[in-house]
Design a protein around this motif. Sequence first.
Motif, PDB file in Angstrom:
ATOM      1  N   VAL A 106       0.838  -1.204   0.000  1.00 12.18           N
ATOM      2  CA  VAL A 106       0.000   0.000   0.000  1.00 12.18           C
ATOM      3  C   VAL A 106       0.870   1.251   0.000  1.00 12.18           C
ATOM      4  CG1 VAL A 106      -1.685   1.314   1.350  1.00 12.18           C
ATOM      5  CG2 VAL A 106      -1.954  -1.157   1.081  1.00 12.18           C
ATOM      6  N   HIS A 109       1.998   2.101  -3.353  1.00 10.67           N
ATOM      7  CA  HIS A 109       0.907   2.266  -4.325  1.00 10.67           C
ATOM      8  C   HIS A 109       0.752   1.043  -5.231  1.00 10.67           C
ATOM      9  CE1 HIS A 109       0.814   6.953  -3.951  1.00 10.67           C
ATOM     10  NE2 HIS A 109       1.378   6.389  -2.882  1.00 10.67           N
ATOM     11  N   VAL A 165      -5.421   0.435  -2.579  1.00 15.89           N
ATOM     12  CA  VAL A 165      -4.541   1.277  -3.391  1.00 15.89           C
ATOM     13  C   VAL A 165      -5.337   2.227  -4.289  1.00 15.89           C
ATOM     14  CG1 VAL A 165      -2.855   1.210  -5.276  1.00 15.89           C
ATOM     15  CG2 VAL A 165      -2.595  -0.319  -3.322  1.00 15.89           C
TER      16      VAL A 165
END
Length: 397
Positions: A106, A109, A165
Amino acid sequence: MNKFLRSALLISIVSLTAFTSYAQDNLINSLSKNQSEISKQSFTFTPIINLTNTSIKNQGSSGTCWSYSTNSFLESEMIKAGRSAVDLSEMFIVRNSYIEKGKNYVRMHGAVTLGDGGALHDVINMYAKYGIVPQEVYTGLNYGTDVNRFGEMAAIQEGVLSAVVKNPNNVLTPNWIKAYTAVIDSYLGEAPEKFTYNGKSYTPQTFAKEVVGLNPQDYIEISSFKDQPLYQKFVLMVPDNWSFDQVYNVKMNELTDIIDNALKSGHTVAWATDVSEKGFSWKNGIAYVPARDFSMMNDTEKASMFNGPKPELKITEDMRQKAFNNYETTDDHGMHIVGLAKDQNGKEYYIVKNSWGESNDYKGYLYVTKTFVQYKTTSILLNKKGLPKDIRQKLKI
């Protein structure tokens, strides 16, 4: 030539081609079967060093070899330290690693590896942060199976993290990590905060300190690449190094020098390597680098590749680097080097413990040449006490 004759000729050619291909396949399969049956009888291995290690395990349908190999390594380290080995929980390490990997995914990304895979150092890192528990306390089999089956869990993990994300709320809530952890715990089980072992209460951290008794700072990871400065640390650029850990760089021949010295000093070695090569046969329990390119072999040569000792290709550092650059060498698999043996010709092989059960000719072990290790190693992990004195000086350890 008229239409009828052209059609008849075409049918004849196709039929002949199909028959020839079928006959060749049958010949290869027949030869392979016969040679496989006599492969073990064609090798005579004499142990030179055979260090104590724990029982063979089976990672099942999961890409967790990195945890099995390095936990096996830690179990042997306990034995070397004079402690009674404990069957350590591979899935406790996996569970905590997947949580950390999810956080990293996360944070990046989604631009980093997810999946089942990991690196040797992940076990040491998770051991240092979370501690460890025995297998009997945390099996990771929380959904009615006898072995790991990660396909469904992995798909849901990826789905949850992909949604996070995308950030549909335009701000991340603190609940995403709870949801992600809940997925993992639904399949593997919640990590115990306290447990009883041999009549005494422990936490994972106190169990690591009091029973396992190993210091994470004692372990070092090493690789070998020409495009990196020698005897310095660099980030190992393989997909499973999701934590971007650094390893030390040495010369290619020093990889096997280090392994030899470790084994002679009573320390085993965790080994990350590529097992997609034609010279690697799990069934026959042999890995080497054939002197003759597989594509140039005839059918008989291919079928008898593991029928006794064969000549090997001479590997250079340039060849090793090229194979890595071209994705011919990838971080496929982790195993555990537990000894050294020689064949009937006096050639040395490492005795390697795998985590695919006892399904091969050597009941879970295989014999790997030093040439294969120099060519296809992505990294090794060992106790610093196993390093040769000159290498320790070069690494300034």
